[in-house]
Motif scaffolding. Sequence first.
Motif, short mmCIF file in Angstrom:
data_model
loop_
_atom_site.label_atom_id
_atom_site.label_comp_id
_atom_site.label_asym_id
_atom_site.label_seq_id
_atom_site.Cartn_x
_atom_site.Cartn_y
_atom_site.Cartn_z
N ALA A 1 0.84 -1.20 0.00
CA ALA A 1 0.00 0.00 0.00
C ALA A 1 0.87 1.25 0.00
CB ALA A 1 -0.92 0.01 1.21
N CYS A 2 0.45 2.25 -0.77
CA CYS A 2 1.18 3.51 -0.85
C CYS A 2 1.00 4.29 0.46
CB CYS A 2 0.67 4.33 -2.03
SG CYS A 2 1.46 5.95 -2.20
N ILE A 3 2.10 4.69 1.06
CA ILE A 3 2.03 5.42 2.34
C ILE A 3 1.42 6.81 2.14
CG2 ILE A 3 3.40 6.38 4.23
CD1 ILE A 3 5.40 4.15 3.79
N ILE A 4 1.71 7.42 1.01
CA ILE A 4 1.20 8.77 0.75
C ILE A 4 -0.31 8.75 0.57
CG2 ILE A 4 1.32 10.75 -0.82
CD1 ILE A 4 4.18 9.88 -1.49
N HIS A 5 -0.81 7.71 -0.08
CA HIS A 5 -2.25 7.62 -0.36
C HIS A 5 -2.86 6.44 0.37
CE1 HIS A 5 -0.44 9.64 -3.97
NE2 HIS A 5 -1.43 10.48 -3.71
N GLU A 6 -2.52 6.30 1.62
CA GLU A 6 -2.96 5.12 2.37
C GLU A 6 -4.46 5.07 2.60
OE1 GLU A 6 -1.01 5.04 6.11
OE2 GLU A 6 -1.62 7.06 6.70
N GLU A 7 -5.15 6.21 2.49
CA GLU A 7 -6.60 6.22 2.70
C GLU A 7 -7.37 6.02 1.39
OE1 GLU A 7 -7.90 6.29 5.63
OE2 GLU A 7 -5.96 6.55 6.62
N ALA A 8 -6.66 6.05 0.26
CA ALA A 8 -7.33 5.95 -1.04
C ALA A 8 -7.56 4.50 -1.42
CB ALA A 8 -6.49 6.66 -2.11
N LYS A 9 -8.56 4.29 -2.27
CA LYS A 9 -8.80 2.96 -2.80
C LYS A 9 -7.82 2.67 -3.93
CE LYS A 9 -13.74 2.88 -1.71
NZ LYS A 9 -15.12 2.73 -2.25
N LYS A 10 -7.56 1.39 -4.17
CA LYS A 10 -6.63 0.97 -5.22
C LYS A 10 -5.30 1.71 -5.09
CE LYS A 10 -10.12 -0.49 -8.55
NZ LYS A 10 -10.61 -0.39 -9.95
N ASN A 11 -4.70 1.61 -3.93
CA ASN A 11 -3.45 2.32 -3.67
C ASN A 11 -2.23 1.40 -3.69
OD1 ASN A 11 -3.93 0.91 -1.33
ND2 ASN A 11 -3.47 2.61 0.06
#
Length: 246
Positions: free
Chosen positions: A23-33
């Motif tokens: 999972a991307c740390i910068i976009h951890e709240e986004a879907k399909k990250n």
Amino acid sequence: MFVPSNLLPHWLDVLLSEKFYNACIIHEEAKKNEKNIYCLDCCMSLCPHCLNPHRPHRLLQIRRYVYHDVVRLDDAAKLIDCSSVQSYISNSAKVVFLNQRPQTRNCRGSGNICSTCDRSLQDPYLFCSLYCKIDYVLRTEGGLSKYLLECKFMSLPESGLDDGQMTPDSVLEPAGSTRTSSGSCGFGEVGCLALACTATTEIVRKKRSSMSTYRTACRPVFSPVSEISAGLMNRRKGTPHRAPLY
């Protein structure tokens, strides 16, 4: 096995060692990250939400099959000589594995095997992954320069970025393989063994296990009423007895 990083160009060293689909740390709240894109210019993995600043760069989509990273053969062939690396067909595209895959058991057969890890292969392939070829070339020739290609442009597929996940239902098949009417591999025992040691086998087992559980769960159970009815039907008719007269 370990490939010395000082013998590899930086982009290739990072590509082989990077952990994709985290999972991307910068976009951890986004879907399909999930980080399933590799920027060859910045030597870093990206998620779809990180793409905009990297659009002009050379981008490589990483795909995944049964927890192992694969790339399209057409994309890999723009960067490095992929000859003798066994390719597979999935989702109507040829793909190659990036890294050597662990073997849970001894898969060495009597036929053709990988020159690095002894995994069973189809003829005339010599390597099961890009990593295995790179490792072999470095050990035997001491350098990769004549195998590296100059690629000035690489974009993501025109059809758009997908999640890269290849489901177990889209079973990988060695490129160029044929199947007989019975569904068996047409290229002989070696070709069939090439996939026998992958996690695909475990998925098939899980499917069979789940089907067995389903059949057990759905097996008709006779209710007590049915059993009683069956007992009455099978009961022999005895001699009739008159009621006593008083």
